[in-house]
Design a protein around this motif. Structure first.
Motif, PDB file in Angstrom:
ATOM      1  N   GLU A  40       9.558   8.048   5.468  1.00 44.42           N
ATOM      2  CA  GLU A  40       8.780   6.905   5.046  1.00 44.42           C
ATOM      3  C   GLU A  40       7.872   6.645   5.882  1.00 44.42           C
ATOM      4  N   ASN A  41       8.121   6.995   7.661  1.00 50.91           N
ATOM      5  CA  ASN A  41       7.382   7.452   8.639  1.00 50.91           C
ATOM      6  C   ASN A  41       6.065   7.248   8.246  1.00 50.91           C
ATOM      7  N   LEU A  42       6.050   8.396   7.157  1.00 53.04           N
ATOM      8  CA  LEU A  42       4.741   8.529   6.692  1.00 53.04           C
ATOM      9  C   LEU A  42       4.157   7.914   6.321  1.00 53.04           C
ATOM     10  N   GLN A  43       4.894   7.225   5.116  1.00 53.14           N
ATOM     11  CA  GLN A  43       4.077   6.377   4.119  1.00 53.14           C
ATOM     12  C   GLN A  43       2.562   5.880   4.740  1.00 53.14           C
ATOM     13  N   ILE A  44       1.982   5.430   3.715  1.00 54.22           N
ATOM     14  CA  ILE A  44       0.614   4.440   4.060  1.00 54.22           C
ATOM     15  C   ILE A  44       1.132   3.022   4.945  1.00 54.22           C
ATOM     16  N   THR A  45       0.580   3.035   6.003  1.00 51.47           N
ATOM     17  CA  THR A  45       0.797   1.957   6.739  1.00 51.47           C
ATOM     18  C   THR A  45       2.230   2.138   7.773  1.00 51.47           C
ATOM     19  N   GLY A  46       2.780   3.579   7.971  1.00 49.11           N
ATOM     20  CA  GLY A  46       3.769   3.842   7.950  1.00 49.11           C
ATOM     21  C   GLY A  46       5.421   3.513   8.631  1.00 49.11           C
ATOM     22  N   SER A  47       5.499   2.849   7.034  1.00 49.35           N
ATOM     23  CA  SER A  47       7.066   1.873   6.487  1.00 49.35           C
ATOM     24  C   SER A  47       6.697   2.123   5.109  1.00 49.35           C
ATOM     25  N   PHE A  48       8.281   1.771   5.033  1.00 49.48           N
ATOM     26  CA  PHE A  48       8.628   1.620   3.184  1.00 49.48           C
ATOM     27  C   PHE A  48       8.432   0.932   2.666  1.00 49.48           C
ATOM     28  N   LYS A  49       7.978  -0.835   3.371  1.00 51.47           N
ATOM     29  CA  LYS A  49       7.102  -1.648   3.091  1.00 51.47           C
ATOM     30  C   LYS A  49       6.626  -1.940   2.122  1.00 51.47           C
ATOM     31  N   VAL A  50       5.422  -0.837   2.198  1.00 55.82           N
ATOM     32  CA  VAL A  50       4.497  -0.971   1.507  1.00 55.82           C
ATOM     33  C   VAL A  50       4.795  -1.244  -0.197  1.00 55.82           C
ATOM     34  N   ARG A  51       5.465  -0.654  -0.059  1.00 57.66           N
ATOM     35  CA  ARG A  51       6.943   0.538  -1.896  1.00 57.66           C
ATOM     36  C   ARG A  51       6.979  -1.601  -2.234  1.00 57.66           C
ATOM     37  N   GLY A  52       7.816  -2.133  -1.201  1.00 60.57           N
ATOM     38  CA  GLY A  52       8.364  -3.467  -2.477  1.00 60.57           C
ATOM     39  C   GLY A  52       7.042  -4.462  -2.477  1.00 60.57           C
ATOM     40  N   SER A  53       6.291  -4.971  -1.607  1.00 62.09           N
ATOM     41  CA  SER A  53       4.601  -5.682  -1.534  1.00 62.09           C
ATOM     42  C   SER A  53       3.977  -5.480  -3.056  1.00 62.09           C
ATOM     43  N   GLY A  54       3.266  -3.945  -3.110  1.00 62.92           N
ATOM     44  CA  GLY A  54       2.609  -2.905  -4.126  1.00 62.92           C
ATOM     45  C   GLY A  54       3.838  -3.602  -5.256  1.00 62.92           C
ATOM     46  N   TYR A  55       5.176  -3.172  -5.661  1.00 63.32           N
ATOM     47  CA  TYR A  55       5.240  -3.742  -6.767  1.00 63.32           C
ATOM     48  C   TYR A  55       4.946  -5.819  -7.212  1.00 63.32           C
ATOM     49  N   LYS A  56       5.453  -6.114  -5.685  1.00 63.00           N
ATOM     50  CA  LYS A  56       5.754  -7.827  -6.228  1.00 63.00           C
ATOM     51  C   LYS A  56       4.019  -8.266  -6.496  1.00 63.00           C
ATOM     52  N   ILE A  57       3.357  -7.856  -5.955  1.00 65.19           N
ATOM     53  CA  ILE A  57       1.693  -7.915  -5.842  1.00 65.19           C
ATOM     54  C   ILE A  57       1.177  -7.670  -7.595  1.00 65.19           C
ATOM     55  N   SER A  58       1.738  -5.981  -7.809  1.00 61.46           N
ATOM     56  CA  SER A  58       1.347  -5.754  -8.789  1.00 61.46           C
ATOM     57  C   SER A  58       2.411  -6.648 -10.683  1.00 61.46           C
ATOM     58  N   GLN A  59       2.275  -7.679  -9.894  1.00 56.40           N
ATOM     59  CA  GLN A  59       3.718  -8.244 -11.220  1.00 56.40           C
ATOM     60  C   GLN A  59       2.880  -9.498 -10.958  1.00 56.40           C
ATOM     61  N   LEU A  60       2.440  -9.716 -10.454  1.00 51.35           N
ATOM     62  CA  LEU A  60       1.966 -11.339 -10.253  1.00 51.35           C
ATOM     63  C   LEU A  60       1.420 -11.631 -11.811  1.00 51.35           C
ATOM     64  N   THR A  61       0.880 -13.064 -11.790  1.00 51.83           N
ATOM     65  CA  THR A  61       0.136 -13.195 -13.349  1.00 51.83           C
ATOM     66  C   THR A  61      -1.767 -13.035 -12.879  1.00 51.83           C
ATOM     67  N   GLU A  62      -2.415 -13.131 -13.818  1.00 49.65           N
ATOM     68  CA  GLU A  62      -4.366 -13.420 -13.672  1.00 49.65           C
ATOM     69  C   GLU A  62      -4.136 -14.423 -12.276  1.00 49.65           C
ATOM     70  N   GLU A  63      -2.906 -15.680 -12.245  1.00 51.68           N
ATOM     71  CA  GLU A  63      -3.303 -16.665 -12.152  1.00 51.68           C
ATOM     72  C   GLU A  63      -3.046 -17.086 -10.885  1.00 51.68           C
ATOM     73  N   GLU A  64      -1.954 -16.261 -10.551  1.00 52.77           N
ATOM     74  CA  GLU A  64      -1.102 -16.068  -9.174  1.00 52.77           C
ATOM     75  C   GLU A  64      -2.288 -15.116  -8.305  1.00 52.77           C
ATOM     76  N   LYS A  65      -2.862 -14.324  -8.697  1.00 52.23           N
ATOM     77  CA  LYS A  65      -3.598 -13.252  -8.474  1.00 52.23           C
ATOM     78  C   LYS A  65      -4.639 -13.787  -7.880  1.00 52.23           C
ATOM     79  N   ALA A  66      -5.140 -14.338  -8.649  1.00 54.11           N
ATOM     80  CA  ALA A  66      -6.383 -15.524  -8.753  1.00 54.11           C
ATOM     81  C   ALA A  66      -6.700 -16.489  -7.047  1.00 54.11           C
ATOM     82  N   ARG A  67      -4.902 -17.051  -6.734  1.00 53.50           N
ATOM     83  CA  ARG A  67      -5.153 -18.117  -5.609  1.00 53.50           C
ATOM     84  C   ARG A  67      -4.808 -17.426  -4.429  1.00 53.50           C
TER      85      ARG A  67
END
Length: 397
Positions: A40-67
């Motif tokens: 996962e050191n070869l992951q985008i950004t050099g770390s696994f962390k993009v996986r968790g933050s990516g999924y969390k952000i994908s599940q936000l409501t449209e209102e949350e995304k707008a804020r």
């Protein structure tokens, strides 16, 4: 609630956000087990962390995304949130302590985030992030204690099982516990016979102490070169998942982590940060019952600060007998330096540096001292040189 279905959903959602990191066999690292690396050191950004933050952000409501979203981090989580938010066209604000390395600050900006530098340490930045969340109504993206974040990290477990279903054990580093919670849930749900082991730094054993005490424990202080797992207290969710799914947790020293970083550089041409090398350190130094097993070590990240890499390598050399300093007391007469040099040459060591000085107050008036730093093969060669010097009549101090 974290489920295998949720992790599979995260895997589907993240396919256009993350990079597939294929398992590689690491030959020559351990003689008594088969070691594989999930890089996962070869992951985008050099770390696994993009996986968790990516999924969390994908599940936000449209209102949350707008804020917009806000996060606090001194490293990998900041970059993961920044990249994921940019991928989804969402504004992100990252609070960083003002002592954060310039390289990490600039990387976070380059991934599209607005950066707020906060005077003080991580806790100060965290408190400022919460204040801004409440003031601006941002959505806070927690680095580990969030079930969507954990599900995103769990996609690593799915990928391991897809690539290597006959694996016997999987080893992950533990800081707050988000990575191992997701990975262990995925692995155990697919095959409960596979062992999942956690590794913490000796100087930051928050999950170890929490499991011992039966509840999350807050440590007064933590100190380790593995800054990615330098966490004082695990999360409430992650504590429960670790207790449920993880077979055992061990600790490794900073010297052992340094040795693992060095081993990855030399044998695999792979750069890992301290947290990324911790699982391999546990296997290398026989902390886990994996003899004769197929073991996957998750190399969680490679964002080590280049300013400390040389110091880490030096510690790794010392820990593995690859470098040694001898201080030899000499008589101040001709031929002494030649004699010492001949012994070193005969034993096959290489001189890196040498310093010669006459004795001072409290020493023999005719004495002098030779401090020599050697490049050596291993501890056996160091002992050979030591014994040869002593047999030749030299005193080592």
């Amino acid at each position: 609630m974290l489920t295998l279905d949720k992790i599979y959903h995260a895997s589907y959602v993240l396919k256009d956000v993350i990079r597939q990191t294929n398992i590689v066999q690491a030959r020559g690292i351990c003689d008594d087990c088969d070691v594989y690396l999930k890089p996962e050191n070869l992951q985008i950004t050099g770390s696994f962390k993009v996986r968790g933050s990516g999924y969390k952000i994908s599940q936000l409501t449209e209102e949350e995304k707008a804020r917009g979203v806000i996060a606090c981090s001194a490293g990998n989580h900041a970059q993961g949130v920044a990249l994921a938010a940019t991928k989804y066209g969402i504004k992100s604000l990252i609070c960083l302590p003002d002592g954060a390395p310039i390289s990490k600050v600039e990387a976070t900006k380059n991934y599209g985030a607005e950066v707020c530098m906060v005077p003080g340490v991580y806790d100060d930045a965290y408190n400022e992030a919460l204040r801004l969340r409440d003031e601006k109504n941002y959505t806070f993206i927690h680095p580990f204690d969030d079930e969507n974040v954990i599900a995103g990290q769990g996609t690593i477990g799915i990928e391991i099982m897809n690539e290597m279903p006959d694996v016997d054990a999987v080893v992950c580093a533990i800081g707050g516990g988000g990575l191992i919670s997701g990975v262990a849930c995925a692995i155990k749900s697919l095959n409960p016979n596979i062992k999942v082991y956690g590794v913490q730094a000796e100087g930051a054993p928050s999950m170890v102490e929490s499991i011992k005490n039966g509840e999350p424990v807050h440590l007064d202080s933590v100190s380790t070169i593995a800054d990615g797992i330098q966490v004082k207290e695990p999360g409430e969710h992650t504590f429960e998942y670790v207790k449920k799914y993880v077979d055992d947790i061990v600790t490794v020293s900073d010297d052992e982590i340094s040795s693992a970083i060095l081993k990855l550089i030399e044998s695999q041409k792979m750069i890992a940060e301290g947290a990324g090398a911790a699982p391999l350190a546990a296997v290398m130094f026989n902390k886990l019952p994996v003899k004769g097993k197929k073991v996957v070590c998750v190399v969680s990240g490679g964002n080590i600060d280049v300013t400390i890499l040389s110091r880490v390598i030096k510690r790794g050399l010392l820990m593995t007998g690859r470098q040694q300093t001898f201080c030899v007391e000499l008589q101040d007469k001709p031929g002494q330096l030649v004699a010492v040099s001949n012994i070193i040459a005969e034993k096959g060591a290489n001189v890196i540096s040498i310093h010669h000085e006459r004795g001072g107050e409290g020493t023999d008036v005719n004495g002098c001292y030779l401090r020599v730093v050697l490049e050596t093969r291993d501890f056996a060669q160091i002992k050979e040189i030591h014994d040869a010097l002593v047999d030749a009549g030299f005193r080592l101090v």
